[in-house]
Design a protein around this motif. Structure first.
Motif, PDB file in Angstrom:
ATOM      1  N   GLN A 205     -10.577  -5.191  -2.858  1.00 44.93           N
ATOM      2  CA  GLN A 205     -10.356  -3.684  -1.961  1.00 44.93           C
ATOM      3  C   GLN A 205     -10.569  -3.961  -0.595  1.00 44.93           C
ATOM      4  O   GLN A 205      -9.867  -3.457   0.296  1.00 44.93           O
ATOM      5  CB  GLN A 205     -10.396  -2.631  -2.439  1.00 44.93           C
ATOM      6  CG  GLN A 205     -10.535  -1.213  -2.408  1.00 44.93           C
ATOM      7  CD  GLN A 205     -10.746  -0.065  -2.563  1.00 44.93           C
ATOM      8  OE1 GLN A 205     -11.534   0.072  -3.724  1.00 44.93           O
ATOM      9  NE2 GLN A 205     -10.695   1.072  -1.838  1.00 44.93           N
TER      10      GLN A 205
ATOM     11  N   ARG B 133      -5.822   8.687   4.472  1.00 43.23           N
ATOM     12  CA  ARG B 133      -7.153   8.810   3.353  1.00 43.23           C
ATOM     13  C   ARG B 133      -7.479  10.085   3.056  1.00 43.23           C
ATOM     14  O   ARG B 133      -7.389  11.090   3.733  1.00 43.23           O
ATOM     15  CB  ARG B 133      -8.496   7.550   3.593  1.00 43.23           C
ATOM     16  CG  ARG B 133      -7.933   6.038   3.789  1.00 43.23           C
ATOM     17  CD  ARG B 133      -7.023   5.684   5.176  1.00 43.23           C
ATOM     18  NE  ARG B 133      -7.040   4.768   5.330  1.00 43.23           N
ATOM     19  CZ  ARG B 133      -6.994   4.289   5.919  1.00 43.23           C
ATOM     20  NH1 ARG B 133      -6.585   4.587   7.127  1.00 43.23           N
ATOM     21  NH2 ARG B 133      -6.940   2.620   6.550  1.00 43.23           N
TER      22      ARG B 133
ATOM     23  N   SER C 161      -2.091   4.043  -2.668  1.00 37.51           N
ATOM     24  CA  SER C 161      -3.291   3.364  -3.434  1.00 37.51           C
ATOM     25  C   SER C 161      -3.324   1.855  -2.824  1.00 37.51           C
ATOM     26  O   SER C 161      -3.237   1.177  -3.772  1.00 37.51           O
ATOM     27  CB  SER C 161      -4.037   3.599  -4.488  1.00 37.51           C
ATOM     28  OG  SER C 161      -4.828   3.356  -4.883  1.00 37.51           O
ATOM     29  N   ILE C 162      -4.897   1.960  -1.928  1.00 40.00           N
ATOM     30  CA  ILE C 162      -5.502   0.457  -1.903  1.00 40.00           C
ATOM     31  C   ILE C 162      -6.337   0.134  -2.896  1.00 40.00           C
ATOM     32  O   ILE C 162      -6.089  -0.974  -2.626  1.00 40.00           O
ATOM     33  CB  ILE C 162      -6.682   0.688  -0.184  1.00 40.00           C
ATOM     34  CG1 ILE C 162      -5.503   1.577   0.984  1.00 40.00           C
ATOM     35  CG2 ILE C 162      -7.175  -0.269   0.329  1.00 40.00           C
ATOM     36  CD1 ILE C 162      -6.747   1.504   1.835  1.00 40.00           C
TER      37      ILE C 162
ATOM     38  N   VAL D 199       0.696  -1.349  -0.002  1.00 36.97           N
ATOM     39  CA  VAL D 199      -0.253  -0.264   0.255  1.00 36.97           C
ATOM     40  C   VAL D 199       0.661   0.814   0.046  1.00 36.97           C
ATOM     41  O   VAL D 199       0.935   2.331  -0.973  1.00 36.97           O
ATOM     42  CB  VAL D 199      -0.553   0.223   1.768  1.00 36.97           C
ATOM     43  CG1 VAL D 199      -1.850   1.383   1.436  1.00 36.97           C
ATOM     44  CG2 VAL D 199      -1.662  -0.992   0.979  1.00 36.97           C
TER      45      VAL D 199
ATOM     46  N   LEU E 237      -8.622  -6.232   1.562  1.00 36.71           N
ATOM     47  CA  LEU E 237      -6.993  -5.276   2.231  1.00 36.71           C
ATOM     48  C   LEU E 237      -7.577  -4.123   3.027  1.00 36.71           C
ATOM     49  O   LEU E 237      -6.455  -3.769   4.007  1.00 36.71           O
ATOM     50  CB  LEU E 237      -6.133  -4.773   0.432  1.00 36.71           C
ATOM     51  CG  LEU E 237      -4.914  -4.328   0.840  1.00 36.71           C
ATOM     52  CD1 LEU E 237      -3.601  -4.651   1.291  1.00 36.71           C
ATOM     53  CD2 LEU E 237      -4.390  -3.225  -0.821  1.00 36.71           C
ATOM     54  N   SER E 238      -7.929  -3.333   2.347  1.00 38.06           N
ATOM     55  CA  SER E 238      -7.738  -2.102   3.888  1.00 38.06           C
ATOM     56  C   SER E 238      -9.187  -2.884   4.820  1.00 38.06           C
ATOM     57  O   SER E 238      -8.911  -2.216   6.515  1.00 38.06           O
ATOM     58  CB  SER E 238      -9.721  -1.658   2.726  1.00 38.06           C
ATOM     59  OG  SER E 238      -9.537  -1.042   1.626  1.00 38.06           O
TER      60      SER E 238
ATOM     61  N   SER F  32       2.477   2.019  -3.409  1.00 34.42           N
ATOM     62  CA  SER F  32       1.794   2.188  -4.507  1.00 34.42           C
ATOM     63  C   SER F  32       0.801   3.237  -4.113  1.00 34.42           C
ATOM     64  O   SER F  32       0.257   4.182  -5.007  1.00 34.42           O
ATOM     65  CB  SER F  32       0.498   1.090  -4.684  1.00 34.42           C
ATOM     66  OG  SER F  32      -0.252   0.293  -3.954  1.00 34.42           O
TER      67      SER F  32
ATOM     68  N   ILE G 288      -6.046  -3.288   6.617  1.00 33.65           N
ATOM     69  CA  ILE G 288      -5.111  -2.298   7.085  1.00 33.65           C
ATOM     70  C   ILE G 288      -5.801  -1.732   8.636  1.00 33.65           C
ATOM     71  O   ILE G 288      -4.658  -1.570   9.610  1.00 33.65           O
ATOM     72  CB  ILE G 288      -5.151  -0.738   6.106  1.00 33.65           C
ATOM     73  CG1 ILE G 288      -4.322  -1.443   4.722  1.00 33.65           C
ATOM     74  CG2 ILE G 288      -4.283   0.125   7.177  1.00 33.65           C
ATOM     75  CD1 ILE G 288      -1.930  -2.080   4.936  1.00 33.65           C
TER      76      ILE G 288
ATOM     77  N   ALA H  57      -2.709  -1.414  -4.773  1.00 28.76           N
ATOM     78  CA  ALA H  57      -2.315  -1.851  -4.387  1.00 28.76           C
ATOM     79  C   ALA H  57      -3.102  -3.809  -4.179  1.00 28.76           C
ATOM     80  O   ALA H  57      -2.606  -4.573  -4.408  1.00 28.76           O
ATOM     81  CB  ALA H  57      -1.777  -1.907  -2.939  1.00 28.76           C
TER      82      ALA H  57
END
Length: 321
Positions: free
Chosen positions: A39, A60, A27-28, A22, A42-43, A25, A46, A31
């Motif tokens: 997404q 963000r 950006s989530i 993340v 991954l969010s 890149s 994190i 990434a």
């Protein structure tokens, strides 16, 4: 539960990899696409990482995400973790590779003067990737250094402290003493010399309390003779060599030194075979697993010393020393 214990239980290497992806890149969404996750997944990872550490790792915004000061700290440490793991993998692969390796060896002065350098040269001719760290030690110190794992294994004469306990001793050969003179010495060209005759000439010997002198004295006693009183005593191999090469002195040297060492061409071995020798071999910690490269070197050493099993004065007299 304290924070460290919580982190150790919850944080995985995979989550640290996601953190790096993340941050790289910015950006989530990007990434997630690069690493094959959705997404939301991954969010969620994190957010869980932030909850575990109790800090915000990313800010963000409409353009993506940016790393916070707290996130920078974790990223820096995560990078260190992966670098340490990479080095561990490299070291393990090197340890398993018999074509390269780093060996820590110990040897007694007599071994270091001939046999050990010869064996190192022999193994490096086929495996130039080997690296050696060599320590010259007396036999008692050698055993203790091997036991303390300061060296991987040692090469030297059998020592009472190395015959049991945590150490094993693999006997390789018996290193015999040979009487050496200079080319101009009255006995140098003789085909037959008695031990008694050598007592009529000046000697240069190591210290009276040393293993070499004690072994030579035992040889004289076996023939009902007394060891000649040396004109010079010195532990310096250079002094002994110079006196033998340039003056009418006699001395003794181990066969391994004469067979493998680099000494003046003016040296002559007298035609006397002294019957007993000292056991020379390898010390290692009992049950310790050694690297393949170390095992390769040990086998090379076994191969190198084969001629020593039957070494006699006549063999050395025909060798240009």
């Amino acid at each position: 539960m304290d924070t460290l214990e919580l982190v150790l239980r919850r944080v995985t290497l995979r989550e640290l990899r996601l953190l790096q992806a993340v941050a790289r890149s910015g950006s989530i969404l990007k990434a997630a696409s690069e690493i094959g996750l959705t997404q939301p997944a991954l969010s969620k990872s994190i957010r869980e990482l932030e909850a575990t550490f109790g800090v915000r790792l990313f800010d963000r915004n409409n353009r993506g995400v940016s790393v916070t000061p707290q996130g920078e700290i974790l990223l820096r440490r995560a990078t260190g973790v992966f670098e340490e793991l990479r080095q561990a993998v490299d070291e393990l692969q090197s340890l398993a590779d018999a074509a390269r390796g780093e060996l820590r060896l110990g040897g007694t002065p007599a071994v270091c003067a001939g046999l050990l350098p010869h064996a190192i040269g022999a193994v490096r001719s086929n495996r130039p990737g080997f690296r050696f760290h060599v320590a010259e030690l007396d036999s008692g110190k050698l055993a203790s250094e091997v036991a303390g794992r300061s060296v991987d294994f040692g090469i030297g004469r059998e020592h009472v402290e190395g015959s049991g306990g945590d150490l094993t001793f693999e006997r390789l050969f018996d290193d015999h003493l040979f009487i050496v003179a200079g080319a101009q010495h009255p006995l140098a060209s003789r085909r037959s010399v008695s031990l008694e005759e050598t007592g009529l000439h000046p000697w240069v010997l190591p210290s009276a309390n040393g293993a070499v002198t004690a072994q030579l004295e035992a040889q004289f006693r076996l023939q009902g003779l007394s060891l000649p009183d040396p004109a010079v005593t010195t532990m310096s191999m250079l002094v002994r060599s110079e006196l033998v090469a340039t003056h009418s002195f006699l001395t003794v040297m181990y066969g391994s030194i004469l067979r493998f060492g680099n000494f003046p061409a003016s040296f002559r071995v007298l035609p006397i075979d002294l019957p007993s020798g000292i056991p020379v071999g390898m010390f290692r910690v009992r049950g310790r697993t050694l690297a393949p490269s170390t095992e390769v070197f040990m086998q090379t050493l076994r191969d190198v010393i084969r001629p020593m099993q039957s070494l006699r004065a006549k063999h050395l007299r025909g060798k240009s020393l």
